[in-house]
Design a protein around this motif. Structure first.
Motif, PDB file in Angstrom:
ATOM      1  N   LEU A  14       0.840  -1.187   0.000  1.00  0.00           N
ATOM      2  CA  LEU A  14       0.000   0.000   0.000  1.00  0.00           C
ATOM      3  C   LEU A  14       0.877   1.240   0.000  1.00  0.00           C
ATOM      4  CD1 LEU A  14      -2.776  -0.942   2.584  1.00  0.00           C
ATOM      5  CD2 LEU A  14      -2.782  -1.227   0.102  1.00  0.00           C
ATOM      6  N   LEU A  15       0.458   2.213  -0.769  1.00  0.00           N
ATOM      7  CA  LEU A  15       1.174   3.485  -0.831  1.00  0.00           C
ATOM      8  C   LEU A  15       0.270   4.605  -0.316  1.00  0.00           C
ATOM      9  CD1 LEU A  15       2.740   3.322  -4.423  1.00  0.00           C
ATOM     10  CD2 LEU A  15       3.813   2.661  -2.249  1.00  0.00           C
ATOM     11  N   VAL A  16       0.892   5.589   0.301  1.00  0.00           N
ATOM     12  CA  VAL A  16       0.215   6.857   0.557  1.00  0.00           C
ATOM     13  C   VAL A  16       0.606   7.773  -0.595  1.00  0.00           C
ATOM     14  CG1 VAL A  16      -0.033   8.824   2.107  1.00  0.00           C
ATOM     15  CG2 VAL A  16       0.254   6.514   3.046  1.00  0.00           C
ATOM     16  N   VAL A  17      -0.382   8.270  -1.325  1.00  0.00           N
ATOM     17  CA  VAL A  17      -0.111   9.097  -2.490  1.00  0.00           C
ATOM     18  C   VAL A  17      -0.832  10.433  -2.366  1.00  0.00           C
ATOM     19  CG1 VAL A  17       0.346   7.189  -4.078  1.00  0.00           C
ATOM     20  CG2 VAL A  17      -1.996   7.988  -3.749  1.00  0.00           C
ATOM     21  N   VAL A  18      -0.238  11.458  -2.958  1.00  0.00           N
ATOM     22  CA  VAL A  18      -0.838  12.793  -2.953  1.00  0.00           C
ATOM     23  C   VAL A  18      -0.681  13.404  -4.339  1.00  0.00           C
ATOM     24  CG1 VAL A  18      -0.416  13.227  -0.491  1.00  0.00           C
ATOM     25  CG2 VAL A  18       1.332  13.846  -2.179  1.00  0.00           C
ATOM     26  N   ALA A  19      -1.482  14.429  -4.605  1.00  0.00           N
ATOM     27  CA  ALA A  19      -1.328  15.189  -5.847  1.00  0.00           C
ATOM     28  C   ALA A  19      -0.019  15.982  -5.790  1.00  0.00           C
ATOM     29  CB  ALA A  19      -2.522  16.125  -6.025  1.00  0.00           C
ATOM     30  N   PRO A  47       4.128   9.288  -4.614  1.00  0.00           N
ATOM     31  CA  PRO A  47       4.192   8.459  -3.410  1.00  0.00           C
ATOM     32  C   PRO A  47       4.862   9.223  -2.275  1.00  0.00           C
ATOM     33  CG  PRO A  47       5.089   7.297  -5.317  1.00  0.00           C
ATOM     34  CD  PRO A  47       4.942   8.728  -5.703  1.00  0.00           C
ATOM     35  N   VAL A  48       4.342   9.075  -1.075  1.00  0.00           N
ATOM     36  CA  VAL A  48       4.878   9.732   0.113  1.00  0.00           C
ATOM     37  C   VAL A  48       5.793   8.748   0.840  1.00  0.00           C
ATOM     38  CG1 VAL A  48       4.307  10.790   2.331  1.00  0.00           C
ATOM     39  CG2 VAL A  48       2.848  11.199   0.321  1.00  0.00           C
ATOM     40  N   ALA A  90      -2.565  -0.310  -8.214  1.00  0.00           N
ATOM     41  CA  ALA A  90      -3.616   0.551  -8.748  1.00  0.00           C
ATOM     42  C   ALA A  90      -3.105   1.888  -9.247  1.00  0.00           C
ATOM     43  CB  ALA A  90      -4.692   0.772  -7.680  1.00  0.00           C
ATOM     44  N   VAL A  91      -1.972   2.340  -8.734  1.00  0.00           N
ATOM     45  CA  VAL A  91      -1.520   3.702  -9.068  1.00  0.00           C
ATOM     46  C   VAL A  91      -0.226   3.723  -9.880  1.00  0.00           C
ATOM     47  CG1 VAL A  91      -2.671   4.805  -7.123  1.00  0.00           C
ATOM     48  CG2 VAL A  91      -0.352   3.883  -6.824  1.00  0.00           C
ATOM     49  N   ALA A  92       0.181   2.579 -10.405  1.00  0.00           N
ATOM     50  CA  ALA A  92       1.440   2.541 -11.171  1.00  0.00           C
ATOM     51  C   ALA A  92       1.409   3.538 -12.326  1.00  0.00           C
ATOM     52  CB  ALA A  92       1.682   1.129 -11.686  1.00  0.00           C
ATOM     53  N   GLU A  93       0.311   3.615 -13.045  1.00  0.00           N
ATOM     54  CA  GLU A  93       0.207   4.520 -14.194  1.00  0.00           C
ATOM     55  C   GLU A  93       0.216   5.976 -13.749  1.00  0.00           C
ATOM     56  OE1 GLU A  93      -3.105   5.576 -17.629  1.00  0.00           O
ATOM     57  OE2 GLU A  93      -2.968   3.511 -16.876  1.00  0.00           O
ATOM     58  N   GLU A  94      -0.523   6.294 -12.689  1.00  0.00           N
ATOM     59  CA  GLU A  94      -0.599   7.678 -12.204  1.00  0.00           C
ATOM     60  C   GLU A  94       0.747   8.142 -11.642  1.00  0.00           C
ATOM     61  OE1 GLU A  94      -4.654   6.123 -12.508  1.00  0.00           O
ATOM     62  OE2 GLU A  94      -2.818   5.346 -11.598  1.00  0.00           O
ATOM     63  N   VAL A  95       1.467   7.240 -10.964  1.00  0.00           N
ATOM     64  CA  VAL A  95       2.779   7.597 -10.416  1.00  0.00           C
ATOM     65  C   VAL A  95       3.776   7.817 -11.550  1.00  0.00           C
ATOM     66  CG1 VAL A  95       4.741   6.715  -9.090  1.00  0.00           C
ATOM     67  CG2 VAL A  95       2.412   6.501  -8.173  1.00  0.00           C
ATOM     68  N   ALA A 109     -12.340   5.456  -7.491  1.00  0.00           N
ATOM     69  CA  ALA A 109     -12.829   6.688  -6.870  1.00  0.00           C
ATOM     70  C   ALA A 109     -11.788   7.277  -5.925  1.00  0.00           C
ATOM     71  CB  ALA A 109     -14.125   6.407  -6.122  1.00  0.00           C
ATOM     72  N   VAL A 110     -11.083   6.417  -5.187  1.00  0.00           N
ATOM     73  CA  VAL A 110     -10.032   6.894  -4.286  1.00  0.00           C
ATOM     74  C   VAL A 110      -8.938   7.587  -5.090  1.00  0.00           C
ATOM     75  CG1 VAL A 110      -8.201   6.171  -2.702  1.00  0.00           C
ATOM     76  CG2 VAL A 110     -10.492   5.178  -2.492  1.00  0.00           C
ATOM     77  N   LYS A 111      -8.526   6.981  -6.184  1.00  0.00           N
ATOM     78  CA  LYS A 111      -7.492   7.590  -7.026  1.00  0.00           C
ATOM     79  C   LYS A 111      -7.949   8.935  -7.585  1.00  0.00           C
ATOM     80  CE  LYS A 111      -6.775   4.350 -10.033  1.00  0.00           C
ATOM     81  NZ  LYS A 111      -6.141   3.715 -11.214  1.00  0.00           N
TER      82      LYS A 111
END
Length: 323
Positions: free
Chosen positions: A198-203, A287-288, A275-280, A257-259
């Motif tokens: 699990l990652l903590v992610v932010v804009a 990633p934080v 789930a967030v590989a593409e967005e990262v 929805a979370v993303k």
């Protein structure tokens, strides 16, 4: 071996055959009735008039067929086959036993046809329940591989949180389930099929995106987060890592929805790295870095009811997922 020999074998309690037929045998039919292979052999001898031809039809050697007949005769205490240079024929007693054997073999054939029909019906469909992360990012590839092996199997998929998946598997609404979390749900057996972080992610505009020091657990626990709903494996792993209840800024029922909320700048989100590989990669999310004490690694598991190992398409799918 004559018909009179038959009569003697049945009537004489002093003979070995008579002793084998004594009434002090175990009560189970399995101990008293010859197996199907022996009964099929007896019927083949009756039909073909030759022990050798009967053996060839059933795919066994003639010595093995002779041994099986002698064993059946000892088991029943009856003379069944009269062997001569001209061939083999059933004794009068053997003919009577063969008539009964035919009914047993026909009933077994009906039993076999019925169970095969049930297997065909079972194998024609597969009901899968999976947690959101697994359903969206891992299961599609597994199902494509399954369709190549079993093109005739129709698959239905229910995606939900891990608690809902466990409920469906326990109730028989799903043949196989996939869950996230720290432990095996009650009443289910499991196998680890993958690992996840699990990652903590932010804009990119969030202060944590530029932060150089790791975020400690206490600060993370005190920060309102975009979270999956209670009952999800993601929520369970996070709260275990924080040693208590996480503070929800927003609770959402899907990873997508979370993303979306995190990308929109609503706040930090906790989500699978799958789930967030593409967005990262595209820098839409950052990633934080967390303090090493915050452990957000988890196992992804296949689950099924205790004592009921998957069979048919469910077993095939399980074999495609193992790490």
């Amino acid at each position: 071996m004559s018909s009179s020999d038959d009569h003697h074998a049945v009537a004489s309690p002093a003979s070995g055959a008579g002793h084998a037929a004594a009434p002090d045998v175990p009560g189970s039919l399995a101990h008293r009735v010859p197996d199907l292979g022996a009964l099929e052999l007896l019927l083949a001898v009756a039909r073909l008039g030759s022990l050798g031809r009967a053996a060839r039809e059933l795919g066994i050697s003639q010595p093995a067929a002779s041994s099986r007949v002698r064993s059946m005769e000892r088991h029943l205490g009856l003379a069944l086959v009269d062997r001569s240079p001209r061939g083999s024929r059933l004794t009068d007693t053997g003919q009577l036993v063969a008539d009964w054997a035919r009914k047993v073999v026909e009933a077994a054939a009906a039993f076999d046809a019925g169970t095969r029909a049930l297997q065909d019906r079972r194998d024609s469909r597969l009901r899968v329940a999976a947690s959101m992360t697994i359903a969206e990012y891992l299961l599609p590839g597994w199902l494509i591989a399954l369709s190549e092996r079993r093109p005739g199997t129709a698959v239905s998929l229910h995606a939900g949180n891990s608690a809902e998946v466990a409920r469906r598997v326990r109730s028989g609404e799903a043949d196989l389930g996939f869950v996230e979390g720290l432990s095996v749900p009650e009443g289910l057996d499991s196998a680890v099929v993958a690992h996840d972080l699990l990652l903590v992610v932010v804009a990119p505009g969030h202060p944590w995106a530029r932060r150089r020091r790791p975020v400690p657990g206490e600060e993370l626990a005190g920060t309102p987060l975009i979270l999956r709903e209670e009952g999800s494996g993601t929520r369970q792993v996070l709260e275990d890592a924080l040693g208590g209840v996480a503070r929800p800024l927003i609770e959402l029922s899907s990873t997508t929805a979370v993303k979306s909320a995190a990308v929109g700048g609503a706040g930090p989100a906790v989500v699978s790295e799958l789930a967030v590989a593409e967005e990262v990669a595209a820098r839409r999310l950052v990633p934080v870095t967390l303090d090493p004490e915050v452990r957000l690694r988890r196992d992804l598991r296949a689950v099924w009811p205790v004592g009921h190992r998957p069979v048919g398409p469910a077993r095939e799918l399980l074999s495609l997922t193992r790490v």
